[in-house]
Design a protein around this motif. Structure first.
Motif, PDB file in Angstrom:
ATOM      1  N   THR A  22      13.478 -15.130 -17.927  1.00 15.13           N
ATOM      2  CA  THR A  22      12.507 -14.368 -17.120  1.00 15.13           C
ATOM      3  C   THR A  22      12.446 -12.909 -17.579  1.00 15.13           C
ATOM      4  N   ARG A  56       7.349 -15.773 -17.548  1.00 15.49           N
ATOM      5  CA  ARG A  56       8.184 -16.948 -17.277  1.00 15.49           C
ATOM      6  C   ARG A  56       7.452 -18.188 -17.764  1.00 15.49           C
ATOM      7  N   ARG A  60       8.097 -19.952  -9.631  1.00 24.69           N
ATOM      8  CA  ARG A  60       9.141 -20.322  -8.664  1.00 24.69           C
ATOM      9  C   ARG A  60       8.757 -19.738  -7.320  1.00 24.69           C
ATOM     10  N   PHE A  66      12.060 -23.918  -7.426  1.00 22.10           N
ATOM     11  CA  PHE A  66      10.926 -24.005  -8.340  1.00 22.10           C
ATOM     12  C   PHE A  66       9.669 -24.528  -7.654  1.00 22.10           C
ATOM     13  N   SER A 102      18.176 -19.519 -19.702  1.00 21.96           N
ATOM     14  CA  SER A 102      17.825 -19.358 -18.298  1.00 21.96           C
ATOM     15  C   SER A 102      16.473 -20.022 -17.988  1.00 21.96           C
ATOM     16  N   ASN A 103      15.437 -19.282 -17.614  1.00 23.93           N
ATOM     17  CA  ASN A 103      14.149 -19.921 -17.330  1.00 23.93           C
ATOM     18  C   ASN A 103      13.656 -20.727 -18.534  1.00 23.93           C
ATOM     19  N   ASN A 106      15.419 -23.934 -18.628  1.00 25.68           N
ATOM     20  CA  ASN A 106      14.931 -24.823 -17.566  1.00 25.68           C
ATOM     21  C   ASN A 106      13.650 -25.554 -17.964  1.00 25.68           C
ATOM     22  N   MET A 128      19.413 -24.995 -15.284  1.00 27.64           N
ATOM     23  CA  MET A 128      19.583 -25.610 -13.961  1.00 27.64           C
ATOM     24  C   MET A 128      19.048 -27.039 -14.038  1.00 27.64           C
ATOM     25  N   LEU A 154      24.043 -17.678 -10.718  1.00 30.67           N
ATOM     26  CA  LEU A 154      22.773 -18.374 -10.470  1.00 30.67           C
ATOM     27  C   LEU A 154      22.917 -19.890 -10.548  1.00 30.67           C
TER      28      LEU A 154
HETATM   29  C1  MLT Z   1      14.524 -19.865 -13.051  1.00 33.20           C
HETATM   30  O1  MLT Z   1      13.772 -19.416 -12.202  1.00 33.20           O
HETATM   31  O2  MLT Z   1      14.161 -20.539 -14.006  1.00 33.20           O
HETATM   32  C2  MLT Z   1      15.962 -19.566 -12.853  1.00 33.20           C
HETATM   33  O3  MLT Z   1      16.179 -19.004 -11.612  1.00 33.20           O
HETATM   34  C3  MLT Z   1      16.498 -18.698 -13.925  1.00 33.20           C
HETATM   35  C4  MLT Z   1      15.812 -17.372 -13.920  1.00 33.20           C
HETATM   36  O4  MLT Z   1      14.803 -17.256 -14.582  1.00 33.20           O
HETATM   37  O5  MLT Z   1      16.273 -16.441 -13.270  1.00 33.20           O
END
Ligand code: MLT
Length: 201
Positions: A22, A56, A60, A66, A102-103, A106, A128, A154
């Motif tokens: 992000t 991103r 979310r 999400f 991270s994002n 995901n 995640m 997180l």
């Molecule tokens: C997300 O929103 O994908 C996760 O919380 C990781 C982030 O981007 O902070």
């Protein structure tokens, strides 16, 4: 999608596609690709969603929660873009290594949850579980590296283990690497991913 493509010096090496966290951009993870596979071509992507000005890969609702419909649509959009980019830049679509933080990790996890053969290998730093309650496509033997944190604020350790289990159930060969630097992308986990890559490709 906004992107950068860097042609590598080793035509036979897999192409890397990089997904930032992000607030990042298409250039952020180019040095990581260079560390892991110096001769590879690299496609750096920028997420299409903006959250308070921060790029991103999907929307979310709040941190860690999400927007599932958007996640599904954006996953489809990324998959279609990878097919298109392979034609545009002439790389082997079947030989793509996806790397995300991270994002970005995901959205790659979501690709693996929705499409068989989306990539040839994946390196997920601090991912995640993207969705629950769905049947994953079979990914027999797919090499996946997960860089997780014992003290990631997180992503709880149990969630990293859950993601590992879900991918393994789909047949993926998952290497779960534990670091201790919170949610940060640390040098030691990039080195662990580099060693993993040498072993598998
Ligand atoms: C997300 O929103 O994908 C996760 O919380 C990781 C982030 O981007 O902070």
């Amino acid at each position: 999608m906004k992107h950068v493509f860097v042609q590598g010096s080793s035509p036979a090496a897999p192409t890397f596609v990089m997904f930032h966290g992000t607030g990042g951009n298409e250039h952020d993870l180019l040095p990581i690709a260079e560390m892991i596979s110096p001769g590879s071509s690299v496609l750096g992507l920028r997420g299409n969603v903006l959250e308070n000005g921060m790029p991103r890969f999907f929307r979310r609702l709040t941190e860690g929660v999400f927007d599932e419909q958007d996640l599904i649509a954006r996953t489809d959009e990324v998959k279609a873009y990878l097919d298109e980019a392979a034609k545009e830049y002439g790389f082997d679509r079947g030989s793509l290594i996806a790397v995300g933080y991270s994002n970005g990790a995901n959205i790659i996890a979501s690709l693996l949850f929705h499409y068989a053969s989306a990539v040839k290998g994946a390196i997920l730093f601090h991912p995640m579980v993207p969705r629950r309650g769905i049947e994953l496509p079979a990914s027999p033997g797919l090499p996946v590296f997960i860089g997780a944190g014992t003290n990631d604020p997180l992503v709880r350790s149990a969630e990293s283990e859950e993601l590992t289990g879900l991918l393994e159930k789909a047949g993926a060969a998952v290497t779960l690497h534990w670091g201790h630097q919170g949610h940060q992308l640390s040098r030691s986990e990039v080195e662990a991913a580099q060693a993993w890559y040498k072993e598998h490709f």
